[in-house]
Design an enzyme around this catalytic site. Structure first.
Site, short mmCIF file in Angstrom:
data_model
loop_
_atom_site.label_atom_id
_atom_site.label_comp_id
_atom_site.label_asym_id
_atom_site.label_seq_id
_atom_site.Cartn_x
_atom_site.Cartn_y
_atom_site.Cartn_z
N HIS A 141 49.69 97.34 -41.30
CA HIS A 141 50.74 98.01 -42.07
C HIS A 141 50.74 99.53 -41.84
CE1 HIS A 141 51.51 94.28 -44.09
NE2 HIS A 141 50.26 94.20 -44.56
N HIS A 198 54.65 90.30 -44.69
CA HIS A 198 53.83 89.43 -43.85
C HIS A 198 54.67 88.30 -43.27
CE1 HIS A 198 51.02 91.00 -47.04
NE2 HIS A 198 50.50 91.48 -45.94
#
Length: 334
Positions: free
Chosen positions: A58, A221
């Site tokens: 991320h 995700h």
């Protein structure tokens, strides 16, 4: 899906090594646990510690938010996976100045379990008072009446900014928890996915979208969103995202917000600025003031295509904390 990596089984270790070597004036790696990173500068005496963390992939979250006025430490997990308790505990031990530590993390099962275990162990073994604020800003992931089930996505940036500023200003742990919880309660995000990412270990797409498809509400995700359909013009996509946010968190004429238009990894700055242009138009039409804006990659999903929009409703206290200067490698106070 091509990647510039070496051994796919050590990408996180090599990323951390590169990050620490690139920014030694900001961050240092703890010898006791290589997944624990803490601020390189000496922090103020009697300061509340701010610890963040989560899965890799991320970037710049979460490592990039360690620095003055933001987080004091981070625990780094595997790709899209929570860090285990050990690096959380080790980072906690180092950043604790005797005033307690606040954990900020997203509302995911692994994070809830591992940060919760770490808090219990830190209390039992070191007597450290731990409090937690669990970010749940994604309006697409659960209905309004079940907000406690929502995922944490890019809004975690704002929660960390508010908490870090409050700790830097000398707030007590209870006060830091109060403002961080208020920021969390007044933050909403909504995203759109255009193309999948691939994990280094597999090289396979993380989900499937057709050539001309997009998915509204897709998670960071690759979790399912609320609607798939043909890709639309940027303005129509922004209209949908902003309208869903404002339906969930109504804003009155004259109120002010900070805005984050966040890229998911492969979306160009050009596209993000086109999106922000429309966000500004929509808020201006409603006579809602943009107090501060952020456009860029703040919480990505490897090379996923797409973006998210985050609004935080500001009162005078939150506006002051958002404006407080911060200094860390991946954060620019725009």
């Amino acid at each position: 899906m091509k990647k510039l990596i070496n051994n796919p089984n050590v990408v996180v270790e090599e990323m951390i090594e590169g990050y620490v070597k690139a920014f030694p004036q900001y961050i240092k790696q703890l010898e006791e646990n290589k997944r624990s990173l803490v601020i390189a500068k000496e922090t103020k005496p009697n300061k509340v510690g701010i610890l963040i963390g989560g899965g890799s992939g991320h970037e710049p979250a979460f490592m990039g938010y360690v620095g003055t006025g933001m987080a004091d430490g981070v625990a780094v997990g595997n790709i899209f996976a929570s860090p285990p308790p050990d690096p959380i505990i080790e980072a906690t031990r180092v950043i604790d100045k005797g005033e307690g530590v606040l954990y900020i993390y997203g509302n995911y099962a692994g994070d809830l379990m591992n940060f919760g275990m770490a808090a219990e162990i830190a209390d039992l073994e070191h007597g450290t008072r731990i409090e937690s604020v669990i970010v749940n800003d994604d309006v697409a992931s659960a209905p309004k009446e079940e907000k406690q089930k929502r995922r944490g996505i890019a809004g975690e940036f704002f929660i960390t900014k508010v908490a870090g500023a409050a700790a830097d200003k000398g707030y007590t742990l209870d006060e830091v928890v109060r403002v961080a919880a208020k920021a969390n309660n007044q933050t909403r995000s909504m995203g759109v996915g255009l193309s999948p990412c691939s994990l280094p270990q597999t090289g396979e797409p993380s989900f499937e979208l057709g050539e001309n498809e997009m998915e509204i509400g897709l998670g960071h995700h690759g979790e399912p969103g609320v609607e798939k359909g043909e890709i639309q013009e940027a303005d129509k996509v922004v209209d949908r995202l902003v309208n869903d946010i404002l339906e969930d968190m109504p804003l009155e004429k004259g109120e002010k917000v900070a805005v984050l238009v966040n890229g998911l990894g492969s979306t160009t700055k050009m596209e993000l600025l086109i999106m922000f242009r429309r966000v500004e138009q929509l808020l201006s039409e409603r006579e809602i003031t943009i107090h501060r804006s952020y456009v860029g990659d703040y919480s990505t999903s490897l090379e996923m295509g797409g973006a998210s929009i985050t609004l935080i409703k500001l009162d005078e206290e939150l506006a002051e904390l958002i404006d407080q200067p911060a200094d860390c490698p991946m954060y620019a106070q725009l």
